[in-house]
Design a protein around this motif. Structure first.
Motif, PDB file in Angstrom:
ATOM      1  N   HIS A 158       1.144  -1.125  -0.343  1.00  0.00           N
ATOM      2  CA  HIS A 158       0.246  -0.220   0.136  1.00  0.00           C
ATOM      3  C   HIS A 158       0.600   1.158   0.178  1.00  0.00           C
ATOM      4  O   HIS A 158      -0.238   2.018  -0.318  1.00  0.00           O
ATOM      5  CB  HIS A 158      -0.983  -0.024   1.429  1.00  0.00           C
ATOM      6  CG  HIS A 158      -1.738  -0.858   1.596  1.00  0.00           C
ATOM      7  ND1 HIS A 158      -2.723  -1.516   0.580  1.00  0.00           N
ATOM      8  CD2 HIS A 158      -1.629  -2.220   2.756  1.00  0.00           C
ATOM      9  CE1 HIS A 158      -3.476  -2.697   0.640  1.00  0.00           C
ATOM     10  NE2 HIS A 158      -2.966  -3.462   1.939  1.00  0.00           N
ATOM     11  N   TRP A 159       2.175   0.960   0.073  1.00  0.00           N
ATOM     12  CA  TRP A 159       2.952   2.136   0.231  1.00  0.00           C
ATOM     13  C   TRP A 159       4.222   1.974  -0.443  1.00  0.00           C
ATOM     14  O   TRP A 159       4.777   3.455  -0.426  1.00  0.00           O
ATOM     15  CB  TRP A 159       3.613   2.842   1.870  1.00  0.00           C
ATOM     16  CG  TRP A 159       2.110   2.124   2.948  1.00  0.00           C
ATOM     17  CD1 TRP A 159       1.727   1.531   3.735  1.00  0.00           C
ATOM     18  CD2 TRP A 159       1.349   3.278   2.659  1.00  0.00           C
ATOM     19  NE1 TRP A 159       1.056   1.688   4.475  1.00  0.00           N
ATOM     20  CE2 TRP A 159       0.679   2.669   3.956  1.00  0.00           C
ATOM     21  CE3 TRP A 159       0.931   4.309   2.327  1.00  0.00           C
ATOM     22  CZ2 TRP A 159      -0.432   3.607   4.241  1.00  0.00           C
ATOM     23  CZ3 TRP A 159       0.142   5.026   3.331  1.00  0.00           C
ATOM     24  CH2 TRP A 159      -0.785   4.808   3.687  1.00  0.00           C
ATOM     25  N   ASP A 160       4.335   1.081  -0.732  1.00  0.00           N
ATOM     26  CA  ASP A 160       6.104   0.791  -1.866  1.00  0.00           C
ATOM     27  C   ASP A 160       5.664   0.789  -3.311  1.00  0.00           C
ATOM     28  O   ASP A 160       4.632  -0.208  -3.347  1.00  0.00           O
ATOM     29  CB  ASP A 160       7.277  -0.160  -1.315  1.00  0.00           C
ATOM     30  CG  ASP A 160       8.033   0.618   0.378  1.00  0.00           C
ATOM     31  OD1 ASP A 160       7.193   1.825   0.511  1.00  0.00           O
ATOM     32  OD2 ASP A 160       8.318   0.050   0.548  1.00  0.00           O
ATOM     33  N   PRO A 161       6.581   1.027  -4.147  1.00  0.00           N
ATOM     34  CA  PRO A 161       6.324   0.700  -5.501  1.00  0.00           C
ATOM     35  C   PRO A 161       6.943  -1.227  -6.120  1.00  0.00           C
ATOM     36  O   PRO A 161       6.793  -2.040  -5.128  1.00  0.00           O
ATOM     37  CB  PRO A 161       8.099   0.789  -6.245  1.00  0.00           C
ATOM     38  CG  PRO A 161       7.718   1.779  -5.449  1.00  0.00           C
ATOM     39  CD  PRO A 161       7.804   1.854  -4.041  1.00  0.00           C
TER      40      PRO A 161
ATOM     41  N   ARG B  36      -0.709   7.440  -7.917  1.00  0.00           N
ATOM     42  CA  ARG B  36      -0.707   8.437  -5.677  1.00  0.00           C
ATOM     43  C   ARG B  36       0.006   9.682  -6.154  1.00  0.00           C
ATOM     44  O   ARG B  36       0.717  10.168  -6.571  1.00  0.00           O
ATOM     45  CB  ARG B  36       0.003   7.648  -4.922  1.00  0.00           C
ATOM     46  CG  ARG B  36      -0.088   6.253  -5.079  1.00  0.00           C
ATOM     47  CD  ARG B  36      -1.752   6.208  -4.862  1.00  0.00           C
ATOM     48  NE  ARG B  36      -2.361   4.077  -4.993  1.00  0.00           N
ATOM     49  CZ  ARG B  36      -3.131   4.174  -4.330  1.00  0.00           C
ATOM     50  NH1 ARG B  36      -4.115   4.965  -3.416  1.00  0.00           N
ATOM     51  NH2 ARG B  36      -3.097   2.777  -4.843  1.00  0.00           N
ATOM     52  N   ASP B  37      -0.866  10.779  -5.491  1.00  0.00           N
ATOM     53  CA  ASP B  37      -0.351  11.977  -4.918  1.00  0.00           C
ATOM     54  C   ASP B  37       0.056  11.992  -4.081  1.00  0.00           C
ATOM     55  O   ASP B  37      -0.226  10.881  -2.880  1.00  0.00           O
ATOM     56  CB  ASP B  37      -1.907  12.909  -5.342  1.00  0.00           C
ATOM     57  CG  ASP B  37      -2.678  13.001  -5.875  1.00  0.00           C
ATOM     58  OD1 ASP B  37      -1.985  12.508  -7.616  1.00  0.00           O
ATOM     59  OD2 ASP B  37      -3.837  13.664  -6.083  1.00  0.00           O
ATOM     60  N   ASP B  38       0.980  13.046  -3.660  1.00  0.00           N
ATOM     61  CA  ASP B  38       2.559  12.481  -2.719  1.00  0.00           C
ATOM     62  C   ASP B  38       1.950  14.392  -2.536  1.00  0.00           C
ATOM     63  O   ASP B  38       1.765  15.214  -3.020  1.00  0.00           O
ATOM     64  CB  ASP B  38       4.103  12.956  -2.775  1.00  0.00           C
ATOM     65  CG  ASP B  38       3.915  10.543  -2.497  1.00  0.00           C
ATOM     66  OD1 ASP B  38       2.776  10.848  -2.382  1.00  0.00           O
ATOM     67  OD2 ASP B  38       4.460  10.346  -2.964  1.00  0.00           O
TER      68      ASP B  38
ATOM     69  N   SER C 295       2.283  17.142  -5.487  1.00  0.00           N
ATOM     70  CA  SER C 295       2.785  16.736  -6.537  1.00  0.00           C
ATOM     71  C   SER C 295       1.939  15.232  -6.835  1.00  0.00           C
ATOM     72  O   SER C 295       1.687  14.055  -6.766  1.00  0.00           O
ATOM     73  CB  SER C 295       4.251  15.492  -6.193  1.00  0.00           C
ATOM     74  OG  SER C 295       4.268  14.758  -7.212  1.00  0.00           O
ATOM     75  N   ARG C 296       1.052  15.489  -7.793  1.00  0.00           N
ATOM     76  CA  ARG C 296       0.099  14.731  -8.827  1.00  0.00           C
ATOM     77  C   ARG C 296       0.666  13.713  -9.335  1.00  0.00           C
ATOM     78  O   ARG C 296       1.543  13.872  -9.996  1.00  0.00           O
ATOM     79  CB  ARG C 296      -1.375  15.895  -9.890  1.00  0.00           C
ATOM     80  CG  ARG C 296      -1.784  17.262  -8.800  1.00  0.00           C
ATOM     81  CD  ARG C 296      -2.755  16.629  -8.118  1.00  0.00           C
ATOM     82  NE  ARG C 296      -2.939  17.906  -7.192  1.00  0.00           N
ATOM     83  CZ  ARG C 296      -4.107  17.396  -5.856  1.00  0.00           C
ATOM     84  NH1 ARG C 296      -4.343  16.182  -5.473  1.00  0.00           N
ATOM     85  NH2 ARG C 296      -4.035  18.902  -5.670  1.00  0.00           N
TER      86      ARG C 296
ATOM     87  N   ALA D 296       4.789  12.593   1.176  1.00  0.00           N
ATOM     88  CA  ALA D 296       4.384  11.236   2.050  1.00  0.00           C
ATOM     89  C   ALA D 296       3.425  11.339   1.463  1.00  0.00           C
ATOM     90  O   ALA D 296       1.829  12.005   0.853  1.00  0.00           O
ATOM     91  CB  ALA D 296       4.604  11.874   3.022  1.00  0.00           C
ATOM     92  N   ARG D 297       2.580  10.536   1.267  1.00  0.00           N
ATOM     93  CA  ARG D 297       0.956  10.456   1.066  1.00  0.00           C
ATOM     94  C   ARG D 297      -0.285  11.206   2.499  1.00  0.00           C
ATOM     95  O   ARG D 297       0.602  11.077   3.307  1.00  0.00           O
ATOM     96  CB  ARG D 297       0.307   9.080   0.405  1.00  0.00           C
ATOM     97  CG  ARG D 297       1.207   8.763  -0.704  1.00  0.00           C
ATOM     98  CD  ARG D 297       0.326   7.663  -1.538  1.00  0.00           C
ATOM     99  NE  ARG D 297      -0.577   7.081  -0.954  1.00  0.00           N
ATOM    100  CZ  ARG D 297      -0.569   5.749  -0.916  1.00  0.00           C
ATOM    101  NH1 ARG D 297       0.336   5.335  -1.267  1.00  0.00           N
ATOM    102  NH2 ARG D 297      -1.473   4.935  -0.469  1.00  0.00           N
ATOM    103  N   GLU D 298      -0.905  11.256   1.801  1.00  0.00           N
ATOM    104  CA  GLU D 298      -1.806  12.731   2.501  1.00  0.00           C
ATOM    105  C   GLU D 298      -2.808  11.294   3.639  1.00  0.00           C
ATOM    106  O   GLU D 298      -2.722  11.463   5.130  1.00  0.00           O
ATOM    107  CB  GLU D 298      -3.021  13.418   2.414  1.00  0.00           C
ATOM    108  CG  GLU D 298      -3.916  14.526   3.063  1.00  0.00           C
ATOM    109  CD  GLU D 298      -4.639  15.614   2.161  1.00  0.00           C
ATOM    110  OE1 GLU D 298      -4.898  16.239   3.011  1.00  0.00           O
ATOM    111  OE2 GLU D 298      -4.851  14.324   1.434  1.00  0.00           O
TER     112      GLU D 298
END
Length: 190
Positions: free
Chosen positions: A30-33, A162-164, A151-152, A129-131
């Motif tokens: 859910h967080w890494d490529p 994903r946006d960060d 960053s869209r 970081a993702r919101e």
């Protein structure tokens, strides 16, 4: 709070990192490529570490491990080091889930930022970081990072772009003019 240390990554860290990554594999989707299955093996992790060490040797990154006592509990890195008029990098960090929630990531990020500003002499550290990753946003804010925008479509994770949130921190010696830390010139002299 438990005190941690960080040190430069070595190939000998590979089996310990492989164990930690295997334990966090489902969580990290859910967080890494996306990573190939081999990444989670001892040999795959050794290959990944060797590739990282080549980047470090070429001055494009600094990569370390996070230690709680003598136990390896995560990683921290300064990625995409750029010199010249930019003098910047991007901070990355990960604490394995069994050790998270105790302030270790906050301490690891602080120590990595110290390395970025001195001895590397960088002017700015960026971080993303993702919101919805409130814990990671808190790590950055506790370390004096400022939100500068979004960053869209920044990174492809878990099947979609994903946006960060983009964060930045400038060196404590930043006066708006100086290119290097004030003590850099004295270190260069014989």
């Amino acid at each position: 709070m438990t005190e941690i240390s960080i040190r430069a990554l070595t190939v000998q860290d590979s089996p310990h990192l492989a164990d930690l990554y295997r334990g966090d594999r489902d969580f990290l989707t859910h967080w890494d490529p996306q990573r190939p299955d081999v990444f989670y093996t001892d040999d795959g992790q050794a290959d990944a570490v060797r590739a990282t060490l080549r980047e470090c040797a070429e001055g494009r990154m600094w990569s370390g491990v996070v230690l709680e006592g003598s136990r390896l509990v995560g990683r921290v890195s300064l990625n995409g080091i750029v010199r010249g008029p930019f003098r910047s990098c991007s901070l990355g960090y990960w604490i394995a889930r069994p050790y998270s929630g105790r302030g270790l990531a906050t301490q690891a990020a602080a120590r990595a930022v110290e390395i970025a500003f001195d001895p590397l002499g960088l002017h700015r550290v960026d971080a993303f970081a993702r919101e919805e990753n409130a814990a990671s946003c808190r790590v950055l804010e506790k370390n004096g990072f400022t939100r500068v925008g979004v960053s869209r479509g920044h990174i492809h994770i878990d099947g979609r772009w994903r946006d960060d949130i983009m964060f930045q921190k400038r060196a404590p010696w930043d006066d708006g003019v100086r290119l290097e830390p004030p003590h850099a010139a004295s270190r260069a002299r014989p």
